[in-house]
Motif scaffolding. Sequence first.
Motif, short mmCIF file in Angstrom:
data_model
loop_
_atom_site.label_atom_id
_atom_site.label_comp_id
_atom_site.label_asym_id
_atom_site.label_seq_id
_atom_site.Cartn_x
_atom_site.Cartn_y
_atom_site.Cartn_z
N GLY A 31 0.77 -1.24 0.00
CA GLY A 31 0.00 0.00 0.00
C GLY A 31 0.81 1.29 0.00
O GLY A 31 0.44 2.25 0.66
N GLY A 60 -13.79 4.93 -3.24
CA GLY A 60 -13.49 3.81 -4.14
C GLY A 60 -14.65 3.61 -5.10
O GLY A 60 -15.81 3.80 -4.73
N GLU A 99 -2.61 1.67 -4.57
CA GLU A 99 -2.50 0.48 -5.43
C GLU A 99 -2.24 1.01 -6.82
O GLU A 99 -2.42 2.20 -7.07
N ARG A 159 -9.54 0.64 -3.96
CA ARG A 159 -9.34 1.00 -2.56
C ARG A 159 -9.68 2.48 -2.36
O ARG A 159 -9.60 3.27 -3.31
#
Length: 198
Positions: free
Chosen positions: A70, A94, A140, A103
Amino acid sequence: MAWQHILFYKPYGVLSQFTDRQETEHPTLKQFISIPNIYPVGRLDRDSEGLLLLSNHGGLQHQLCDPKFGHPRTYWVQVERIPDTAALQKLKQGVTIRNYRTRPTQASLLAEPPSLPPRTPPIRVRKHIPTAWITMTLYEGRNRQVRRMTAAVGFPTLRLVRVAIAHLQLKDLQPGQWRHLSSPEINQLQSLTHLPHL
């Protein structure tokens, strides 16, 4: 082996690789960087610009590219029209793209257009449709994720510039320029990844 880590400002239209395997005749990293055995940590699409980290350290590449760690990546994104609060909130929470829920991310409007070198070629401008810049930080890095996210909330991306990977920043680099990481940057990277040697 001496570890090497560099930051490169990838220009628009350049492939994030050293060889053009499909023979598309687009420029590659080879036209800009002559250091042997160094590879991009992650990638930027051909039509995206900005910060690319390159290294000959496989462990670093794994740490920074694997979504389970992350690590943040920050982008300045020029979009068509001006996103409202609801669209920004959707980006933050998200969105679903291609059967995948992204995410949570950080997203906000930039008060002023960022100071960036002009893009070659320039973006398409439509006379009666305004544009806006937003800053987005993702944790991400899926294929074309930023573009798909802004499109999903109704504001297509016109220009996309990555300005930071964790604490590493574009700063004064110009398109096509690169530099070695400084000792403080390497120390911070070591703290971030817990890798013993960088």
